[in-house]
Motif scaffolding. Structure first.
Motif, PDB file in Angstrom:
ATOM      1  N   ARG A 127       0.822  -1.205   0.000  1.00 51.76           N
ATOM      2  CA  ARG A 127       0.000   0.000   0.000  1.00 51.76           C
ATOM      3  C   ARG A 127       0.860   1.261   0.000  1.00 51.76           C
ATOM      4  N   GLY A 128       2.165   1.117  -0.282  1.00 49.89           N
ATOM      5  CA  GLY A 128       3.025   2.283  -0.447  1.00 49.89           C
ATOM      6  C   GLY A 128       3.811   2.718   0.778  1.00 49.89           C
ATOM      7  N   PHE A 129       3.755   1.959   1.862  1.00 49.80           N
ATOM      8  CA  PHE A 129       4.552   2.275   3.049  1.00 49.80           C
ATOM      9  C   PHE A 129       5.972   1.766   2.852  1.00 49.80           C
ATOM     10  N   ILE A 130       6.930   2.462   3.452  1.00 47.19           N
ATOM     11  CA  ILE A 130       8.322   2.006   3.418  1.00 47.19           C
ATOM     12  C   ILE A 130       8.793   1.746   4.845  1.00 47.19           C
ATOM     13  N   VAL A 131       9.701   0.793   4.973  1.00 47.72           N
ATOM     14  CA  VAL A 131      10.273   0.472   6.279  1.00 47.72           C
ATOM     15  C   VAL A 131      11.317   1.529   6.620  1.00 47.72           C
ATOM     16  N   ILE A 132      11.136   2.150   7.773  1.00 50.38           N
ATOM     17  CA  ILE A 132      12.114   3.118   8.284  1.00 50.38           C
ATOM     18  C   ILE A 132      13.170   2.383   9.103  1.00 50.38           C
ATOM     19  N   ARG A 133      12.699   1.446   9.929  1.00 46.00           N
ATOM     20  CA  ARG A 133      13.647   0.631  10.706  1.00 46.00           C
ATOM     21  C   ARG A 133      12.946  -0.595  11.284  1.00 46.00           C
ATOM     22  N   LYS A 134      13.741  -1.612  11.477  1.00 49.79           N
ATOM     23  CA  LYS A 134      13.321  -2.809  12.192  1.00 49.79           C
ATOM     24  C   LYS A 134      13.588  -2.538  13.660  1.00 49.79           C
ATOM     25  N   GLN A 135      12.686  -2.977  14.522  1.00 47.65           N
ATOM     26  CA  GLN A 135      12.915  -2.737  15.951  1.00 47.65           C
ATOM     27  C   GLN A 135      12.469  -3.936  16.774  1.00 47.65           C
ATOM     28  N   GLU A 136      12.978  -3.974  17.998  1.00 49.50           N
ATOM     29  CA  GLU A 136      12.559  -4.995  18.949  1.00 49.50           C
ATOM     30  C   GLU A 136      11.813  -4.287  20.069  1.00 49.50           C
ATOM     31  N   VAL A 137      10.594  -4.743  20.354  1.00 46.80           N
ATOM     32  CA  VAL A 137       9.793  -4.168  21.421  1.00 46.80           C
ATOM     33  C   VAL A 137       9.494  -5.268  22.433  1.00 46.80           C
ATOM     34  N   GLU A 138       9.105  -4.855  23.633  1.00 49.00           N
ATOM     35  CA  GLU A 138       8.808  -5.836  24.678  1.00 49.00           C
ATOM     36  C   GLU A 138       7.398  -5.625  25.200  1.00 49.00           C
ATOM     37  N   ARG A 139       6.704  -6.721  25.387  1.00 45.74           N
ATOM     38  CA  ARG A 139       5.368  -6.698  25.979  1.00 45.74           C
ATOM     39  C   ARG A 139       5.234  -7.926  26.865  1.00 45.74           C
ATOM     40  N   ARG A 140       4.848  -7.699  28.106  1.00 46.17           N
ATOM     41  CA  ARG A 140       4.662  -8.784  29.076  1.00 46.17           C
ATOM     42  C   ARG A 140       5.841  -9.773  29.061  1.00 46.17           C
ATOM     43  N   ASP A 141       7.049  -9.227  29.158  1.00 45.88           N
ATOM     44  CA  ASP A 141       8.290 -10.004  29.229  1.00 45.88           C
ATOM     45  C   ASP A 141       8.627 -10.789  27.964  1.00 45.88           C
ATOM     46  N   GLN A 142       7.973 -10.481  26.857  1.00 43.79           N
ATOM     47  CA  GLN A 142       8.301 -11.111  25.576  1.00 43.79           C
ATOM     48  C   GLN A 142       8.846 -10.044  24.625  1.00 43.79           C
ATOM     49  N   LYS A 143       9.879 -10.407  23.886  1.00 42.58           N
ATOM     50  CA  LYS A 143      10.443  -9.491  22.897  1.00 42.58           C
ATOM     51  C   LYS A 143       9.863  -9.829  21.519  1.00 42.58           C
ATOM     52  N   PHE A 144       9.557  -8.772  20.752  1.00 37.23           N
ATOM     53  CA  PHE A 144       8.953  -8.907  19.431  1.00 37.23           C
ATOM     54  C   PHE A 144       9.725  -8.074  18.425  1.00 37.23           C
TER      55      PHE A 144
END
Length: 153
Positions: A127-144
């Motif tokens: 749909r025309g979006f570009i990736v600015i950066r890959k990141q790692e986030v954390e929620r309830r002690d899990q990394k995504f």
């Protein structure tokens, strides 16, 4: 299929759609522990009602079934954006995103941005979006892993 704005009575169906989609679609790209942390069984309906009501939330509806939803914040941030597990790859996301883009333009925004899951990345790119950066986030002690993406309107 019609696109309309969120109504408080939609909350239970939206929460179920979110839970089912994460557990049955996103599980392809994330572990069971990650999806359990992302969409726990004990989702707080009241906090979701407040959150959905505080944004421009659009709902795709087919008959009496909610096929998807997406949230736009006044900053141009697309927060939650999910399509029902039984309506994947049927144009639901495209319809919702078109409505979000129209609202963004009405608000005078020139850019949309989101943190897309591994699963959603290809849709947003299409749909025309570009990736600015890959990141790692954390929620309830899990990394995504997810991707900060943007699109200029």
């Amino acid at each position: 299929m019609k696109i309309r704005t969120y109504e408080i009575g939609d909350t239970q169906k939206i929460v179920k759609l979110f839970y089912d989609t994460v557990h049955e679609v996103n599980i392809r790209d994330y572990t069971k522990a990650q999806v359990d942390a992302w969409a726990p069984a004990d989702i707080d309906i009241e906090s979701w009602t407040k959150s959905l009501s505080s944004k421009f939330t659009f709902v795709a509806e087919e008959g009496d079934q909610i096929a998807g939803f997406g949230e736009l914040e006044v900053s141009g941030h697309i927060d939650r954006f999910y399509c029902h597990k039984d309506f994947q790859r049927q144009g639901v996301g495209k319809l919702i995103l078109t409505e979000i883009e129209s609202k963004a333009q009405d608000l005078g925004l020139n850019k949309l941005f989101a943190e897309a899951s591994i699963t959603a990345r290809a849709f947003f790119e299409s749909r025309g979006f570009i990736v600015i950066r890959k990141q790692e986030v954390e929620r309830r002690d899990q990394k995504f892993i997810n991707f900060v993406m943007e699109k200029y309107l």
